[in-house]
Design an enzyme around this catalytic site. Structure first.
Site, PDB file in Angstrom:
ATOM      1  CB  SER A 142      -0.940  -0.027   1.212  1.00 61.68           C
ATOM      2  OG  SER A 142      -1.825   1.076   1.190  1.00 61.68           O
ATOM      3  CB  SER A 143       0.803   4.331  -0.973  1.00 63.82           C
ATOM      4  OG  SER A 143       1.299   5.650  -0.977  1.00 63.82           O
ATOM      5  CE1 TYR A 156      -0.469   4.270  -6.125  1.00 60.66           C
ATOM      6  CE2 TYR A 156      -0.035   5.704  -4.253  1.00 60.66           C
ATOM      7  CZ  TYR A 156       0.273   4.590  -4.999  1.00 60.66           C
ATOM      8  OH  TYR A 156       1.318   3.767  -4.625  1.00 60.66           O
ATOM      9  CE  LYS A 160      -0.925   1.021  -4.144  1.00 58.87           C
ATOM     10  NZ  LYS A 160      -0.461  -0.358  -4.440  1.00 58.87           N
TER      11      LYS A 160
END
Length: 247
Positions: A142-143, A156, A160
């Site tokens: 993930s981020s 985005y 995620k």
């Protein structure tokens, strides 16, 4: 016909030819795991990586699959099982980012981001749930942008966040089989997607970490190596931030 391997487990890494993925593949191979380098378009890089791993005494194979296509993902897992007998570790790493302010976020851009980061990730998780050996490991990439508020990151970040939700559910569903499922919120890492960020942004994020630097793919790979091993057996359903304290 299956290929016989006397020791080690098999790790499948999607996006395996990229900056983070390739380092993960090397690290897992160095740790004694057989590695499936899954790629979509970087055939040359994937084959070079396999040759590098084999030259170092490891075992690896490059297999092509577009994660947005469920049939290709099913075939990827089937081929991995055919070659190595089973899949024990899945690193759900394939992803894409197309920065756009919400006012300019077209349906086409939204669809492209969600096709890879949500549908693609789900395709991989679904096959992992069906085919992963008992006692296996799933690590989703993930981020930190899920938690940060960064202009242009809406699609985005949302994609995620969906991946993290899938991971928490999968941990509950697969736990009875001894399978752990965790997600890593990866911070700015170079080389990686963050390499595309303007130099000023890179400098600012490096300054935000107490270590005064950006992350490297090896920083990420070492955490994955821990989670993939026996030491990670009691860690599941977690979202772990790996960003050097930047956020």
């Amino acid at each position: 016909m299956s290929i016989e391997h006397p020791t080690g487990s098999t790790a499948l890494v999607t996006g395996g030819a990229g900056g983070i993925g390739s380092t993960v593949a090397r690290t897992l191979a160095a740790g004694g795991h057989r590695v499936v380098v899954a790629y979509r378009s970087a055939a040359d890089a994937a084959k070079e990586l396999v040759a590098e791993i084999e030259a170092a005494g490891g075992t690896a194979v490059a297999l092509r699959a577009d994660v947005t296509d469920a049939d290709q993902v099913a075939a990827l897992f089937a081929d991995a099982v055919r070659q190595f007998g089973q899949v024990d570790i899945v690193v759900n790493n394939a992803g894409t980012m197309i920065p756009r302010p919400l006012a300019d976020l077209t349906d086409d851009v939204f669809d492209k981001v969600f096709a890879v980061n949500v549908r693609g990730a789900l395709n991989v998780l679904r096959e992992a749930a069906r085919r992963l050996a008992d006692g296996g490991r799933v690590i989703n990439i993930s981020s930190t942008q899920v938690a940060e508020t960064i202009p242009g990151s809406g699609a985005y970040a949302a994609s995620k966040a969906a991946l993290e939700a899938f991971g928490r559910v999968a941990a509950k569903e697969l736990g009875p089989r001894g399978i752990t499922v965790n997600s890593l919120r990866v911070g700015p890492t170079v080389p990686g997607m963050f390499s595309q960020a303007p130099p000023q942004r890179q400098e600012a994020m490096a300054a935000a970490s107490p270590f005064q630097r950006l992350g490297t793919p090896q920083d990420i790979a070492d955490v994955i190596s821990f989670l993939a091993g026996d030491g990670g057996r009691w860690v599941t359903g977690q979202v772990i931030t790996v960003d050097g304290g930047a956020t």
